[in-house]
Scaffold this motif. Structure first.
Motif, PDB file in Angstrom:
ATOM      1  N   GLU A 293     -34.986  -5.275   4.164  1.00  0.00           N
ATOM      2  CA  GLU A 293     -34.290  -4.550   3.091  1.00  0.00           C
ATOM      3  C   GLU A 293     -32.853  -5.054   2.953  1.00  0.00           C
ATOM      4  O   GLU A 293     -32.370  -5.284   1.841  1.00  0.00           O
ATOM      5  N   ILE A 294     -32.177  -5.265   4.084  1.00  0.00           N
ATOM      6  CA  ILE A 294     -30.790  -5.761   4.049  1.00  0.00           C
ATOM      7  C   ILE A 294     -30.740  -7.140   3.400  1.00  0.00           C
ATOM      8  O   ILE A 294     -29.901  -7.416   2.539  1.00  0.00           O
ATOM      9  N   VAL A 295     -31.666  -8.001   3.801  1.00  0.00           N
ATOM     10  CA  VAL A 295     -31.698  -9.360   3.252  1.00  0.00           C
ATOM     11  C   VAL A 295     -31.977  -9.325   1.758  1.00  0.00           C
ATOM     12  O   VAL A 295     -31.358 -10.053   0.965  1.00  0.00           O
ATOM     13  N   ILE A 296     -32.929  -8.471   1.367  1.00  0.00           N
ATOM     14  CA  ILE A 296     -33.268  -8.367  -0.058  1.00  0.00           C
ATOM     15  C   ILE A 296     -32.048  -7.953  -0.867  1.00  0.00           C
ATOM     16  O   ILE A 296     -31.760  -8.517  -1.925  1.00  0.00           O
ATOM     17  N   ARG A 297     -31.315  -6.960  -0.360  1.00  0.00           N
ATOM     18  CA  ARG A 297     -30.127  -6.502  -1.081  1.00  0.00           C
ATOM     19  C   ARG A 297     -29.103  -7.634  -1.210  1.00  0.00           C
ATOM     20  O   ARG A 297     -28.447  -7.787  -2.241  1.00  0.00           O
ATOM     21  N   GLN A 298     -28.970  -8.438  -0.157  1.00  0.00           N
ATOM     22  CA  GLN A 298     -28.032  -9.553  -0.205  1.00  0.00           C
ATOM     23  C   GLN A 298     -28.478 -10.620  -1.210  1.00  0.00           C
ATOM     24  O   GLN A 298     -27.648 -11.262  -1.850  1.00  0.00           O
ATOM     25  N   LYS A 299     -29.788 -10.762  -1.331  1.00  0.00           N
ATOM     26  CA  LYS A 299     -30.329 -11.833  -2.170  1.00  0.00           C
ATOM     27  C   LYS A 299     -30.513 -11.415  -3.626  1.00  0.00           C
ATOM     28  O   LYS A 299     -30.772 -12.278  -4.471  1.00  0.00           O
ATOM     29  N   ILE A 300     -30.415 -10.135  -3.912  1.00  0.00           N
ATOM     30  CA  ILE A 300     -30.708  -9.671  -5.268  1.00  0.00           C
ATOM     31  C   ILE A 300     -29.871 -10.394  -6.328  1.00  0.00           C
ATOM     32  O   ILE A 300     -30.414 -10.828  -7.351  1.00  0.00           O
ATOM     33  N   PRO A 301     -28.556 -10.584  -6.158  1.00  0.00           N
ATOM     34  CA  PRO A 301     -27.798 -11.303  -7.201  1.00  0.00           C
ATOM     35  C   PRO A 301     -28.337 -12.706  -7.465  1.00  0.00           C
ATOM     36  O   PRO A 301     -28.464 -13.119  -8.615  1.00  0.00           O
ATOM     37  N   SER A 302     -28.661 -13.445  -6.380  1.00  0.00           N
ATOM     38  CA  SER A 302     -29.183 -14.800  -6.586  1.00  0.00           C
ATOM     39  C   SER A 302     -30.584 -14.766  -7.176  1.00  0.00           C
ATOM     40  O   SER A 302     -30.954 -15.641  -7.971  1.00  0.00           O
ATOM     41  N   ILE A 303     -31.373 -13.761  -6.797  1.00  0.00           N
ATOM     42  CA  ILE A 303     -32.721 -13.626  -7.372  1.00  0.00           C
ATOM     43  C   ILE A 303     -32.619 -13.336  -8.866  1.00  0.00           C
ATOM     44  O   ILE A 303     -33.348 -13.921  -9.683  1.00  0.00           O
ATOM     45  N   ILE A 304     -31.703 -12.446  -9.238  1.00  0.00           N
ATOM     46  CA  ILE A 304     -31.517 -12.123 -10.659  1.00  0.00           C
ATOM     47  C   ILE A 304     -31.074 -13.365 -11.428  1.00  0.00           C
ATOM     48  O   ILE A 304     -31.569 -13.636 -12.529  1.00  0.00           O
ATOM     49  N   ALA A 305     -30.151 -14.139 -10.848  1.00  0.00           N
ATOM     50  CA  ALA A 305     -29.677 -15.361 -11.517  1.00  0.00           C
ATOM     51  C   ALA A 305     -30.825 -16.349 -11.703  1.00  0.00           C
ATOM     52  O   ALA A 305     -30.957 -16.980 -12.759  1.00  0.00           O
TER      53      ALA A 305
END
Length: 621
Positions: A293-305
């Motif tokens: 969950e922590i990793v996903i939250r960190q990656k969300i901006p790059s995933i959205i981009a």
């Protein structure tokens, strides 16, 4: 903020959709690669399968000696509400639910054999398995073939390198969390999983160490130094696991009972009692889920981009190859007319200079036509001998008295007839250029590439139109030549009487075809005939200058101008009369292109849905 369950469940959903659509790579990073995953790595017989079964709480993986996992197994765990029945689904059998986990084990084995055969070979084609249960946490785990040091009987000599390459292809990705499984009854320094994890993740930020077979260590030894991180330090805590014994497996001891026995082992162990709250399969699953969950939250901006970039690229590609066509006849007719306009635009660009090709038409007028006119056989036609013959024939039984007018007319008409050849050759040369430009324009019209039948029909209609334009152009230039012989410019001959009669002498010098002068031929007659030939030649030069300017005008007016104005007019009329089925036949696409568009549309829908899901879950308060 979103709950852990909904956020990780969302990632599971996107990963599953990526797998269905084959979105695993290509240029740049795919969506699958951008999503965090957990890869389970360990040597053969390190207890990987038992760890996975402990996390799931079900006995569902094939067992045996040697290499059992021969294809990657992408295991997606979906937490359901309490009281709901557990079941499993395979991606290769999407409409079939497995509630018997012994059948799941058999299906994994059969699906492995389907690709690798009943051998000890491996394949990098993954098996996708989803398990829905109230006893799991939302998590995606990838079980990889166990690392080995030697090839055994029946295995390829390269099996050691093949397995390591496959494992590396997963764990080298920066978004991959490594679950390194090592047996406690072996020296940690020789652990295959730790070795490869250290190489791809030297800082240990992505690695979780799992120690199995703690209950099988020699008496008087323990793994406390490893579990406390003193022997090999990682960024994350080590987790000890006590799997079911072979006897438990043979007795089909329930996994829930096995979990209870595992908790009791750690709680009552004098060596590991102080670590009991951080040991066991249940704790491991919770630890991984929280970290994920922590990793996903960190990656969300790059995933959205990445998703936004992919959406833009997919939309651009769909625009390039063309969007799906509506089924009603009006929409089909509109699409056909759009394709025709796109072709017509490219064709006009070739003519007007935006694209190469139109300059060749000017070359016909500036080089080919003048060269052809210069080659016309006027010297032979206006030789003294030929002039004498034509004038004599024109006089008949009564020779002319002053000027041989009928002879003049016959000489001029015969000379002007020669102009028809270069005129018609110019028409044909421009016609061939226009046909070639039609062919090029169709090939360069991107929108038409998807409709081979429409391409052929447009080409046929355009070429038919060019044939009509050519025929009209040929008639026009022929009339222009005929008009020159139909009415002679009298003023030209009236002016000649004012010039000295030196033209005859010059003409005699210019005509090498004249036979050796006969002393018996009167010099007056010779000069007289030479003057006639010279006068006709002067008039023909004037006509030549006129036609050299007027033939290009006629050709451009009848062929080039009409091609720009009305190349497909007849086609438009015919298409407007066609029924819906006939219009559909024109828009019959290449099956490969239709399949490509379908896949692009599905991927686009996946990305859009992923974006909507992330927006609705990731930032929810």
């Amino acid at each position: 903020m979103a709950t852990m369950t909904s956020l990780i469940g969302l990632i599971n959903k996107i990963q599953r959709a990526c797998t269905v659509l084959g979105d695993h790579g290509g240029e740049g990073m795919s969506l699958w690669e951008a999503l965090p995953t957990v890869a389970v790595v360990g040597g053969q017989s390190s207890g990987k399968s038992s760890v996975l079964e402990s996390v799931v709480g079900r006995d569902f993986l094939p067992r045996g000696s040697g290499i059992v996992t021969r294809r990657p197994l992408v295991l997606q765990l979906h937490k359901t509400d309490d009281g709901q029945q557990e079941y499993a689904e395979f991606l290769h059998a999407p409409r079939k639910r497995f509630s018997d986990f012994a059948a799941v084990r058999q299906e994994i084995s059969d699906e492995t054999d389907r690709i690798t055969g009943k051998t000890k070979a491996i394949s990098n084609i993954p098996i996708q398995l989803s398990i829905y249960s109230p006893h799991v946490v939302n998590l995606t785990l990838i079980d990889l073939p166990g690392l080995t040091k030697v090839a055994v009987e029946g295995q390829s000599e390269t099996i050691v390198q093949d397995i390591e390459s496959m494992v590396r292809s997963y764990v080298e990705k920066p978004n991959c969390i490594i679950l390194a499984i090592s047996p406690a009854n072996q020296d940690i320094a020789t652990s295959d999983a730790i070795k490869i994890a250290r190489e791809v993740d030297p800082s240990g930020e992505r690695t979780f160490g799992v120690l199995t077979k703690l209950d099988l260590m020699d008496k008087g030894t323990n793994a406390v130094e490893v579990l406390e991180g003193r022997q090999y330090r990682l960024q994350h805590p080590w987790v000890g696991i006590v799997n079911r014994s072979q006897a438990d497996i043979n007795r089909n001891v329930d996994m829930i009972v096995a979990r209870k026995k595992e908790r009791e082992y750690f709680e009552t162990s004098p060596e590991y009692g102080h670590l009991a709250h951080k040991m066991g399969a249940e704790y491991l699953a919770k630890l991984l889920s929280e970290h994920l969950e922590i990793v996903i939250r960190q990656k969300i901006p790059s995933i959205i981009a990445l998703i936004n970039k992919a959406i833009d690229e997919l939309n651009a590609e769909l625009d390039r190859i063309g969007r799906p066509i509506a089924v009603d006849s009006g929409a089909k007719l509109y699409t056909i007319l759009q394709m025709c306009r796109a072709f017509d635009k490219v064709f006009k660009e070739h003519l007007d200079g935006g694209r190469p090709g139109g300059d060749r038409i000017y070359g016909v007028f500036d080089h080919q036509l003048p060269a052809a006119l210069k080659k016309l056989p006027f010297n032979r036609h206006l030789s003294i001998k030929n002039v004498e013959r034509i004038v004599t024939e024109a006089d008949g039984y009564q020779p002319h008295l002053i000027a041989p007018e009928q002879g003049y007319r016959r000489l001029i008409e015969g000379s002007i007839t020669y102009f028809k050849g270069p005129a018609e050759a110019s028409v044909d040369a421009v016609h061939l250029i226009l046909k070639e430009l039609v062919r090029k324009s169709i090939a360069e019209t991107v929108e038409l590439k998807r409709f081979p039948t429409l391409q052929a029909d447009i080409a046929a209609a355009a070429n038919d139109a060019l044939e009509r334009f050519r025929d009209e152009s040929r008639r026009t230039v022929t009339r222009m030549v005929d008009m020159e012989s139909g009415y002679l410019t009298v003023e030209f001959f009236r002016k000649m009487h004012l010039e000295p009669e030196k033209n005859a002498e010059k003409n005699s010098e210019k005509n090498p075809n004249r036979n050796t002068p006969n002393p018996n031929v009167d010099s007056y007659i010779d000069n007289h005939l030479g003057k006639i030939g010279s006068n006709v030649n002067g008039y023909i030069n004037m006509v030549c200058d006129t036609l050299k300017n007027s033939i290009p005008k006629a050709v451009v007016y009848c062929q080039v101008r009409e091609a720009k104005r009305s190349l497909l007019n007849h086609f438009y009329v015919q298409v407007g009369k066609r029924e819906k089925d006939q219009l559909g036949a024109l828009l019959d696409e290449d099956p490969a292109l239709m399949e490509k568009r379908s896949q692009l549309a599905k991927r686009l829908e996946l990305y859009k849905q992923a974006m909507d899901d992330i927006d609705s879950v990731a930032w929810k308060q």
